[in-house]
Enzyme design. Sequence first.
Site, mmCIF file in Angstrom:
data_model
loop_
_atom_site.group_PDB
_atom_site.id
_atom_site.type_symbol
_atom_site.label_atom_id
_atom_site.label_comp_id
_atom_site.label_asym_id
_atom_site.label_seq_id
_atom_site.Cartn_x
_atom_site.Cartn_y
_atom_site.Cartn_z
ATOM 1 N N LYS A 210 0.233 -1.401 -0.215
ATOM 2 C CA LYS A 210 -0.243 0.431 -0.140
ATOM 3 C C LYS A 210 1.172 1.433 -0.023
ATOM 4 O O LYS A 210 0.616 1.858 -1.159
ATOM 5 C CB LYS A 210 -0.926 -0.473 1.594
ATOM 6 C CG LYS A 210 -1.127 1.009 1.790
ATOM 7 C CD LYS A 210 -2.655 1.201 2.940
ATOM 8 C CE LYS A 210 -1.590 1.973 4.036
ATOM 9 N NZ LYS A 210 -1.244 3.062 4.738
ATOM 10 N N ARG B 248 -4.826 10.478 4.513
ATOM 11 C CA ARG B 248 -4.057 11.222 5.191
ATOM 12 C C ARG B 248 -2.466 11.323 3.325
ATOM 13 O O ARG B 248 -1.418 12.592 3.358
ATOM 14 C CB ARG B 248 -3.333 11.785 6.382
ATOM 15 C CG ARG B 248 -2.387 10.406 6.837
ATOM 16 C CD ARG B 248 -1.926 10.321 8.290
ATOM 17 N NE ARG B 248 -0.791 11.373 7.644
ATOM 18 C CZ ARG B 248 -0.335 12.381 8.296
ATOM 19 N NH1 ARG B 248 -1.438 13.137 8.200
ATOM 20 N NH2 ARG B 248 0.485 13.519 7.668
ATOM 21 N N ARG C 286 1.044 14.366 13.031
ATOM 22 C CA ARG C 286 0.680 13.500 12.297
ATOM 23 C C ARG C 286 1.411 14.828 10.951
ATOM 24 O O ARG C 286 0.444 15.351 9.757
ATOM 25 C CB ARG C 286 0.137 12.878 10.961
ATOM 26 C CG ARG C 286 0.248 11.668 11.750
ATOM 27 C CD ARG C 286 0.683 10.779 11.957
ATOM 28 N NE ARG C 286 1.423 10.226 10.593
ATOM 29 C CZ ARG C 286 0.857 9.394 9.920
ATOM 30 N NH1 ARG C 286 -0.142 8.467 10.649
ATOM 31 N NH2 ARG C 286 1.103 8.745 8.902
ATOM 32 N N ASP D 1 5.290 0.483 12.374
ATOM 33 C CA ASP D 1 3.787 -0.572 11.563
ATOM 34 C C ASP D 1 3.923 -1.730 11.507
ATOM 35 O O ASP D 1 2.677 -2.103 11.435
ATOM 36 C CB ASP D 1 3.890 -0.460 9.890
ATOM 37 C CG ASP D 1 3.771 1.678 9.755
ATOM 38 O OD1 ASP D 1 3.573 1.591 8.622
ATOM 39 O OD2 ASP D 1 3.298 2.022 10.302
ATOM 40 N N ARG E 275 -8.475 -0.687 4.842
ATOM 41 C CA ARG E 275 -7.207 0.760 4.231
ATOM 42 C C ARG E 275 -6.197 -0.014 3.641
ATOM 43 O O ARG E 275 -5.389 0.104 2.862
ATOM 44 C CB ARG E 275 -7.472 1.520 5.431
ATOM 45 C CG ARG E 275 -8.488 2.417 5.927
ATOM 46 C CD ARG E 275 -7.725 3.807 7.204
ATOM 47 N NE ARG E 275 -6.408 4.194 5.881
ATOM 48 C CZ ARG E 275 -5.832 5.164 6.984
ATOM 49 N NH1 ARG E 275 -6.284 5.659 7.792
ATOM 50 N NH2 ARG E 275 -4.928 4.907 5.945
HETATM 51 C C1 EPZ Z 1 4.583 7.177 6.867
HETATM 52 O O1 EPZ Z 1 3.561 7.798 7.487
HETATM 53 C C2 EPZ Z 1 3.615 5.824 6.900
HETATM 54 N N1 EPZ Z 1 2.526 6.578 5.749
HETATM 55 C C3 EPZ Z 1 3.027 5.592 7.715
HETATM 56 O O2 EPZ Z 1 2.515 3.900 7.565
HETATM 57 C C4 EPZ Z 1 4.301 5.245 9.097
HETATM 58 O O3 EPZ Z 1 3.967 4.744 10.121
HETATM 59 C C5 EPZ Z 1 5.171 6.473 8.916
HETATM 60 O O4 EPZ Z 1 5.607 6.184 7.580
HETATM 61 C C6 EPZ Z 1 6.506 5.994 9.352
HETATM 62 O O5 EPZ Z 1 7.057 5.044 9.352
HETATM 63 C C7 EPZ Z 1 2.638 5.966 4.154
HETATM 64 O O6 EPZ Z 1 4.105 5.811 3.608
HETATM 65 C C8 EPZ Z 1 1.448 5.793 3.469
HETATM 66 P P1 EPZ Z 1 7.007 10.413 8.578
HETATM 67 P P2 EPZ Z 1 4.110 9.641 7.377
HETATM 68 O O7 EPZ Z 1 6.169 11.610 8.067
HETATM 69 O O8 EPZ Z 1 5.353 9.038 5.839
HETATM 70 C C9 EPZ Z 1 6.946 13.382 12.053
HETATM 71 C C10 EPZ Z 1 0.016 2.891 7.729
HETATM 72 O O9 EPZ Z 1 0.617 2.175 9.121
HETATM 73 N N2 EPZ Z 1 7.056 14.182 10.841
HETATM 74 O O10 EPZ Z 1 7.518 9.758 8.156
HETATM 75 O O11 EPZ Z 1 3.341 10.570 6.555
HETATM 76 C C11 EPZ Z 1 6.048 12.789 12.016
HETATM 77 O O12 EPZ Z 1 4.986 13.549 12.930
HETATM 78 C C12 EPZ Z 1 1.104 4.568 7.805
HETATM 79 O O13 EPZ Z 1 0.958 2.394 6.726
HETATM 80 C C13 EPZ Z 1 7.294 15.714 11.425
HETATM 81 O O14 EPZ Z 1 7.005 16.103 12.267
HETATM 82 O O15 EPZ Z 1 5.084 9.543 8.325
HETATM 83 C C14 EPZ Z 1 6.687 11.289 12.973
HETATM 84 O O16 EPZ Z 1 6.643 11.446 13.788
HETATM 85 C C15 EPZ Z 1 1.416 4.623 9.290
HETATM 86 N N3 EPZ Z 1 6.718 16.851 10.270
HETATM 87 C C16 EPZ Z 1 7.857 11.003 11.801
HETATM 88 O O17 EPZ Z 1 8.405 12.246 11.456
HETATM 89 C C17 EPZ Z 1 6.542 16.752 8.735
HETATM 90 O O18 EPZ Z 1 6.422 17.333 8.534
HETATM 91 C C18 EPZ Z 1 7.645 10.343 10.696
HETATM 92 O O19 EPZ Z 1 6.815 10.471 10.322
HETATM 93 C C19 EPZ Z 1 6.539 15.168 8.618
HETATM 94 C C20 EPZ Z 1 6.568 13.990 9.226
#
Ligand code: EPZ
Length: 420
Positions: A22, A92, A121, A307, A399
């Site tokens: 996904k 999202r 997020r 995850d 999802r």
């Molecule tokens: C991706 O989300 C995945 N989703 C998530 O999978 C996964 O849990 C996550 O990466 C971490 O591996 C997709 O790929 C569609 P991040 P993403 O930006 O990109 C902080 C699932 O179960 N952050 O890597 O949204 C954030 O708060 C989903 O399939 C900022 O502070 O996650 C978090 O603490 C759930 N500012 C950390 O970085 C930003 O602008 C990692 O988030 C962006 C992120």
Amino acid sequence: MDFLEIKGPQKLHGKVAISGAKNAALPLLTLALLSRRPIKIDNVPNVADVRTLLQLLENLGAVQSFTENSATVDTNSVNSTCANYDIVRKMRASILTLGPLLTRFGHCEVSLPGGCAIGQRPIDLHLKALEIMGANIDIRQGYVIATAPNGLKGANIVFDKITVTGSENIIMAAALAHGTTVISNAAKEPEVVQLCEILNKSGVEIKGIGSAEIEIKGSGGRLLDIADFSVIADRIEAGTYLCAGAITNSEITLANVIPEHLKSLISKLNSMGFEISKTQNSITIKPCKKILSADIETLEYPGFPTDMQAQFMALCTQADGASVIDERLFENRFMHVSELSRMGANIKLTSHTATVYGPTKLTGADVMATDLRASSALVLAALVAEGTTRIHRIYHLDRGYENLEGKLSSLGAKIKRLSE
Ligand code: EPZ
């Protein structure tokens, strides 16, 4: 509203085919916005998030079709660059349209995705990087209003935190930018790697693929010729089924997987006593005499994936001793603890650490899914719990897991999808 009814305990047996990822399919579908011609993608999982993103692209004016796990998207007819709230709030990852829309059309309005069950997020890192590439970013009435009338320009981007979709957004934005972009502290997830590989094959010169420093030579606005391709296997779905075999102490085989992408989980399962054998595209887990406890700290790839944290916690309820689980990425990713506890799990929580004491006998109960991976943890617990478990709000599961009840039934689970 659908719910799952699972009777346990139930051993599993046989083989299950893993679907496409996904979290690879989502950015790869938005890649269609950078393509001169329709793109065709195979091994796309038929899950709600993919259908939602295809709907969003269609709302922008694209023509899309999705049958038999094969998707085609033609964005030549796109006539809007506004990704509105009613779709973005459902998924999202719609934020992945921001970089491609902006770099192709020079303007877009994308609803702020808002938080979700697992955390706030934010997308501040995405926005800061686009501003460094020359975009003007405004936030108005819950929307990101982004403009770059003369296109984006290559720049040096250093991410304060490793962000998967942030890296993907900027890689796609940089692909059509004028000049070279260097991203430091980039995400190294396999899904990010596949996105870079497809772009590279489409004429965008990318160096450092799979490393924390990626260099992208932009096409200067020229649309790309993207050949047909197939999505990599879903390492999180695969990990979930490995944990299903482990928690029921069964022998099962996973087909159509990439064992390399599951190294951290396999190493943990080995340390718990499970024997795991691999071929190029399959993994077999075998039962063990006594499941040993293990500690994890969730980290960015190749560390233990956040995850898989909830699924691993369900398994730890059957391990002998105390297992310490440290959730480092999200501030609220323990929603499954209360539901597992209602099934009999013995879990102590502090702010970002859960200690699971086992083995505990779980009993079936009515439980509620709260987010995608938490709901799969409840399914795993139900497979080993004594009696009947009903898992409600399984739209969370739908999802990200394709045909979960069909796949588990084929492994011998007593699972039915019913309606309330
Ligand atoms: C991706 O989300 C995945 N989703 C998530 O999978 C996964 O849990 C996550 O990466 C971490 O591996 C997709 O790929 C569609 P991040 P993403 O930006 O990109 C902080 C699932 O179960 N952050 O890597 O949204 C954030 O708060 C989903 O399939 C900022 O502070 O996650 C978090 O603490 C759930 N500012 C950390 O970085 C930003 O602008 C990692 O988030 C962006 C992120």
